[in-house]
Design a protein around this motif. Structure first.
Motif, short mmCIF file in Angstrom:
data_model
loop_
_atom_site.label_atom_id
_atom_site.label_comp_id
_atom_site.label_asym_id
_atom_site.label_seq_id
_atom_site.Cartn_x
_atom_site.Cartn_y
_atom_site.Cartn_z
N SER A 1 0.83 -1.22 0.00
CA SER A 1 0.00 0.00 0.00
C SER A 1 0.86 1.26 0.00
CB SER A 1 -0.95 -0.01 1.21
OG SER A 1 -0.22 -0.16 2.42
N LEU A 2 2.10 1.17 0.50
CA LEU A 2 2.99 2.34 0.45
C LEU A 2 3.33 2.67 -1.01
CD1 LEU A 2 4.75 4.50 1.73
CD2 LEU A 2 6.55 2.76 2.02
N ALA A 3 3.61 1.63 -1.81
CA ALA A 3 3.89 1.86 -3.23
C ALA A 3 2.67 2.45 -3.94
CB ALA A 3 4.33 0.56 -3.89
N LEU A 4 1.48 1.96 -3.59
CA LEU A 4 0.26 2.51 -4.18
C LEU A 4 0.09 3.98 -3.82
CD1 LEU A 4 -2.26 -0.41 -3.50
CD2 LEU A 4 -1.14 0.13 -5.65
N ALA A 5 0.37 4.31 -2.56
CA ALA A 5 0.23 5.70 -2.10
C ALA A 5 1.24 6.61 -2.81
CB ALA A 5 0.42 5.77 -0.60
N LYS A 6 2.45 6.12 -3.03
CA LYS A 6 3.47 6.92 -3.72
C LYS A 6 3.07 7.19 -5.16
CE LYS A 6 7.49 5.66 -0.92
NZ LYS A 6 8.80 4.96 -0.91
N GLN A 7 2.40 6.23 -5.79
CA GLN A 7 1.92 6.44 -7.15
C GLN A 7 0.82 7.50 -7.19
OE1 GLN A 7 0.68 2.63 -8.64
NE2 GLN A 7 2.76 1.82 -8.75
N ARG A 8 -0.03 7.47 -6.18
CA ARG A 8 -1.15 8.42 -6.15
C ARG A 8 -0.73 9.80 -5.67
NH1 ARG A 8 -7.20 7.27 -3.71
NH2 ARG A 8 -8.02 9.36 -4.02
N TYR A 9 0.22 9.85 -4.70
CA TYR A 9 0.66 11.12 -4.13
C TYR A 9 2.19 11.24 -4.25
CZ TYR A 9 -3.94 10.61 -1.93
OH TYR A 9 -5.28 10.42 -1.69
N PRO A 10 2.70 11.32 -5.46
CA PRO A 10 4.16 11.38 -5.62
C PRO A 10 4.76 12.61 -4.96
CG PRO A 10 3.03 11.94 -7.68
CD PRO A 10 1.98 11.43 -6.74
N GLY A 11 5.90 12.39 -4.29
CA GLY A 11 6.60 13.50 -3.66
C GLY A 11 6.01 13.97 -2.36
N MET A 12 4.97 13.30 -1.86
CA MET A 12 4.32 13.71 -0.61
C MET A 12 4.60 12.67 0.48
SD MET A 12 0.63 14.97 -2.15
CE MET A 12 0.10 15.68 -0.58
N PRO A 13 4.48 13.07 1.76
CA PRO A 13 4.62 12.08 2.83
C PRO A 13 3.53 11.02 2.71
CG PRO A 13 4.71 14.31 3.70
CD PRO A 13 4.26 14.43 2.28
N ASN A 14 3.92 9.76 2.79
CA ASN A 14 2.95 8.68 2.62
C ASN A 14 3.03 7.64 3.73
OD1 ASN A 14 1.48 9.23 0.05
ND2 ASN A 14 3.54 9.27 -0.79
N SER A 15 3.46 8.07 4.91
CA SER A 15 3.36 7.19 6.06
C SER A 15 1.88 6.94 6.37
CB SER A 15 4.04 7.82 7.28
OG SER A 15 3.31 8.97 7.70
N LEU A 16 1.61 5.96 7.21
CA LEU A 16 0.22 5.67 7.57
C LEU A 16 -0.43 6.87 8.24
CD1 LEU A 16 -2.05 3.60 7.57
CD2 LEU A 16 -1.15 2.70 9.75
N ASP A 17 0.30 7.54 9.13
CA ASP A 17 -0.25 8.73 9.79
C ASP A 17 -0.53 9.84 8.77
OD1 ASP A 17 -0.42 7.89 12.42
OD2 ASP A 17 1.66 8.38 12.86
N ALA A 18 0.41 10.07 7.84
CA ALA A 18 0.22 11.12 6.84
C ALA A 18 -0.98 10.84 5.96
CB ALA A 18 1.49 11.26 5.99
N LEU A 19 -1.16 9.59 5.58
CA LEU A 19 -2.30 9.22 4.73
C LEU A 19 -3.62 9.38 5.49
CD1 LEU A 19 -0.79 6.10 2.96
CD2 LEU A 19 -1.44 8.26 1.86
N CYS A 20 -3.62 9.01 6.76
CA CYS A 20 -4.84 9.19 7.56
C CYS A 20 -5.23 10.66 7.62
CB CYS A 20 -4.63 8.63 8.97
SG CYS A 20 -4.65 6.83 9.08
N ARG B 1 -4.41 13.03 5.47
CA ARG B 1 -4.78 13.51 4.13
C ARG B 1 -6.16 13.03 3.73
NH1 ARG B 1 -0.50 11.44 0.87
NH2 ARG B 1 0.69 12.98 2.04
N LEU B 2 -6.51 11.81 4.13
CA LEU B 2 -7.77 11.21 3.70
C LEU B 2 -8.90 11.39 4.71
CD1 LEU B 2 -6.24 7.91 2.27
CD2 LEU B 2 -7.09 9.87 0.96
N GLY B 3 -8.63 12.13 5.79
CA GLY B 3 -9.68 12.40 6.78
C GLY B 3 -10.05 11.21 7.63
#
Length: 235
Positions: free
Chosen positions: A118-137, A139-141
């Protein structure tokens, strides 16, 4: 579509240097939604837990005293995983530790073709952005306020919500089901209505009046010329 969300907590970062799994959790998804089926075990790592690792996940050797060793839970874990795809955030990390623990327990490693990172998927969707689990939470509300320390079962549940959003934010088939339901409703309405044609036929007087009107109001009308030789009729 059955998938498994998986997470581990460990004594360190490198299984090749003797670091071990101390917690493993897995959550079952069907069509991207949790079913409530969960696997969760604390494990005796058979070694000391460094203080820096404890600061991350909060576990001490005392917390794990008397817990089963990893070889004792392999059969149960493998049965829960089945042959489903396995989703993990930074999946190579978790798979590397599982490979090492399975090898110590005399079990074959998990097939890497089942791995979804899922980290690779997140990097594809949000390139260049923090994509840790906390950062994704954030960002996604997704509410992660209870995540004061790393915890495998909590992280699995948060990742299940993140993964749903990464995959489009809705359960597959909902759009198709709605479209089919709408189509069935239209067909049902059409079937319920008896369509009887009622053609309008003007009288000769109406046709004459209409022709006279056009001749006085529309000069040199194209439809009065050949090949439009017939008298125009009111539709």
């Amino acid at each position: 579509m059955r998938q498994i969300i998986l997470d581990t907590e460990t004594t360190g970062l490198d299984p090749l240097q003797g670091d071990r799994i101390i917690e493993v959790a897995a959550v079952e998804l069907v069509n991207l939604l949790p079913t409530g089926a969960v696997f969760h075990r604390l494990v005796d790592p058979q070694r000391d837990i460094p203080a820096e690792a404890t600061r991350i996940h909060g576990f001490t050797n005392g917390d794990l005293a008397g817990k089963p060793r990893f070889p004792e839970i392999i059969a149960e874990l493998v049965a829960f995983l089945g042959d489903s795809p396995i989703i993990a955030h930074n999946a190579p990390f978790d798979f590397g530790f599982l490979d090492a623990e399975f090898r110590r327990g005399g079990a074959p490693p998990l097939d890497r073709s089942r791995m979804i990172d899922s980290l690779a998927l997140a990097k594809q969707r949000y390139p260049g952005m923090p994509n840790s689990l906390d950062a994704l939470c954030r960002r996604l509300g997704i509410d992660n306020s209870m995540r004061t320390a790393h915890n495998a079962i909590l992280d699995c549940r948060l990742l299940a919500e993140v993964y749903l959003e990464l995959m489009g934010g809705k359960q597959p088939g909902f759009d198709l089901a709605a479209a089919l339901a709408s189509q069935r409703q239209v067909i049902a309405v059409q079937d319920a209505i008896a369509w009887t044609p009622h053609p309008i036929e003007p009288t000769e007087a109406q046709v004459a009046a209409h022709t006279a009107f056009l001749q006085t109001k529309v000069k040199d009308a194209a439809w009065l010329k050949q090949p439009f030789a017939e008298t125009p009729r009111v539709p």
